[in-house]
Design a protein around this motif. Structure first.
Motif, short mmCIF file in Angstrom:
data_model
loop_
_atom_site.label_atom_id
_atom_site.label_comp_id
_atom_site.label_asym_id
_atom_site.label_seq_id
_atom_site.Cartn_x
_atom_site.Cartn_y
_atom_site.Cartn_z
N GLU A 79 33.21 54.52 85.64
CA GLU A 79 32.96 53.97 87.08
C GLU A 79 32.49 52.52 87.20
N ARG A 80 32.89 51.88 86.41
CA ARG A 80 32.55 50.42 86.36
C ARG A 80 33.98 49.61 86.36
N THR A 81 33.44 48.31 86.71
CA THR A 81 34.59 47.46 86.70
C THR A 81 34.66 46.54 85.45
N LEU A 82 35.73 46.33 84.56
CA LEU A 82 35.85 45.60 83.56
C LEU A 82 36.17 44.04 83.95
N VAL A 83 35.18 43.16 83.52
CA VAL A 83 35.39 41.83 83.75
C VAL A 83 35.37 41.00 82.36
N VAL A 84 36.44 40.26 82.17
CA VAL A 84 36.32 39.30 81.03
C VAL A 84 35.78 38.20 81.22
N ALA A 85 34.56 37.89 80.26
CA ALA A 85 34.14 36.44 80.76
C ALA A 85 34.40 35.52 79.73
N VAL A 86 34.30 34.00 80.21
CA VAL A 86 35.05 32.75 79.27
C VAL A 86 33.87 31.95 79.23
N THR A 116 40.43 40.69 72.64
CA THR A 116 41.50 39.61 72.33
C THR A 116 42.59 39.52 73.58
N VAL A 117 42.33 38.48 74.07
CA VAL A 117 43.33 38.39 75.33
C VAL A 117 44.48 37.42 74.97
N HIS A 118 45.72 37.54 75.38
CA HIS A 118 46.73 36.61 75.06
C HIS A 118 47.28 36.18 76.32
N GLY A 119 47.77 34.90 76.44
CA GLY A 119 48.25 34.16 77.61
C GLY A 119 47.18 33.35 78.47
N LEU A 120 45.92 33.32 78.05
CA LEU A 120 44.84 32.92 78.40
C LEU A 120 44.10 31.75 77.76
N ALA A 121 43.63 30.86 78.27
CA ALA A 121 42.84 29.82 77.54
C ALA A 121 41.67 29.48 78.42
N VAL A 122 40.66 28.83 77.93
CA VAL A 122 39.40 28.40 78.50
C VAL A 122 39.07 26.93 78.60
N GLY A 123 39.05 26.47 79.75
CA GLY A 123 38.70 24.85 80.06
C GLY A 123 37.39 25.04 80.76
N ALA A 175 47.71 43.07 82.89
CA ALA A 175 47.70 43.27 81.42
C ALA A 175 49.35 42.86 81.03
N SER A 176 50.19 43.07 82.01
CA SER A 176 51.40 42.76 81.60
C SER A 176 51.78 41.17 81.32
N GLY A 185 39.58 49.47 70.90
CA GLY A 185 40.96 49.96 70.42
C GLY A 185 41.68 50.04 71.53
N GLU A 186 41.11 49.92 72.83
CA GLU A 186 41.88 50.28 74.20
C GLU A 186 42.51 49.13 74.45
N ALA A 187 43.67 49.23 75.27
CA ALA A 187 44.52 48.02 75.91
C ALA A 187 44.51 48.41 77.67
N PRO A 188 43.43 48.20 78.25
CA PRO A 188 43.43 48.28 79.65
C PRO A 188 44.67 47.98 80.30
N ALA A 189 44.88 48.39 81.60
CA ALA A 189 46.12 47.89 82.36
C ALA A 189 45.89 46.60 83.19
#
Length: 263
Positions: A79-86, A116-123, A175-176, A185-189
């Motif tokens: 019931e939560r929103t997944l947010v990746v922080a940088v 781990t995220v691909h195709g993304l960097a932090v500036g 995520a595509s 171990g999960e890979a969310p959409a």
């Protein structure tokens, strides 16, 4: 889940020390009683994407997180929103302070999990924060691989965090395009990130996040010669805090802004 618990600090860190994330990302659970480690034994030595043997050793247990949330009377992960922080939102300490400053009666239980995220960097956002530091911002970077922290917020928590990010727009990434693997171990959409509303600071290409404000200020002085950025980082942050548009004006005048490529 580790039994070690630490209290969340209530006083803000010095702006010149932003992003306050320390030497490495970690998985943790923010509770009313403090911060509990979620990383299993050996997780610090194994990457999120690892061989089968290392993965078994490094996994963060989803069932344990949901059990802990249920014990707190908090919303489950589903019931939560997944947010990746940088930036500093990767730390439970920062989020705890944001909840406290909101003055709202919140259920503060919040999980933080390595990813781990691909195709993304932090500036760097092309605008300063209210306290005068240049905050982190994500941007598209094909071929890059980053170790970051993903956080699950309930609706009330997410509303509070949204309000603390006036220079950002929360956007949903597919995520595509930007594959994500959690330490569970999960890979969310899909997942959300806070993307800069002002673009990112760039010199031919986006400048990667500097882990000390002094490094970033000195780098921009070398490029622009701007007096406002000369001096000790604490002094520069104080100047920029009372001149909130100075950094954005400077980088735009010198052509040092790029789109983040996330929308």
């Amino acid at each position: 889940m580790s039994s070690s618990t630490t209290s969340a600090p209530t006083l803000p860190d010095a702006p010149e020390d932003y992003p306050w994330t320390g030497p490495a990302v970690r998985s943790a659970l923010l509770l009313g009683s403090g911060i509990v480690d979620l990383d299993p034994e050996g997780a610090d030595d194994a990457p999120t994407e690892a061989s089968t043997g290392d993965r078994d050793r490094a996994l963060v247990d989803v069932a344990t997180i949901d059990q802990a949330l249920a014990a707190e009377g908090a919303a489950p992960l589903a019931e939560r929103t997944l947010v990746v922080a940088v930036g500093s939102n990767q730390t439970p300490e920062t989020i705890a302070r944001k909840y406290a400053r909101s003055g709202r009666d919140l259920q503060i239980a919040t999980p933080f999990v390595r990813c781990t995220v691909h195709g993304l960097a932090v500036g760097h956002c092309a605008h300063t924060s209210a306290r005068g530091y240049i905050p982190a911002a994500p941007y598209r970077a094909d071929g890059e691989r980053m170790e970051l922290v993903a956080t699950w917020f309930d609706d009330a928590q997410l509303a509070v965090v949204d309000e603390t990010e006036p220079n950002y727009e929360r956007v949903r990434l597919d995520a595509s395009r930007f594959p994500l693997t959690l330490a569970t171990g999960e890979a969310p959409a899909h997942y959300d990130v806070y993307a800069s509303s002002w673009g990112v600071v760039a010199h031919e290409r986006p400048i990667p996040l500097r882990h000390r404000q002094q490094e970033m200020f000195d780098e921009l002085v070398a490029i622009t010669g701007a007096p406002v950025l000369i001096g000790h980082a604490a002094e520069v942050c104080a100047r920029l805090a009372v001149a909130p548009d100075a950094l954005n004006t400077l980088v735009r005048e010198h052509g040092l802004v790029a789109e983040d490529g996330l929308r």
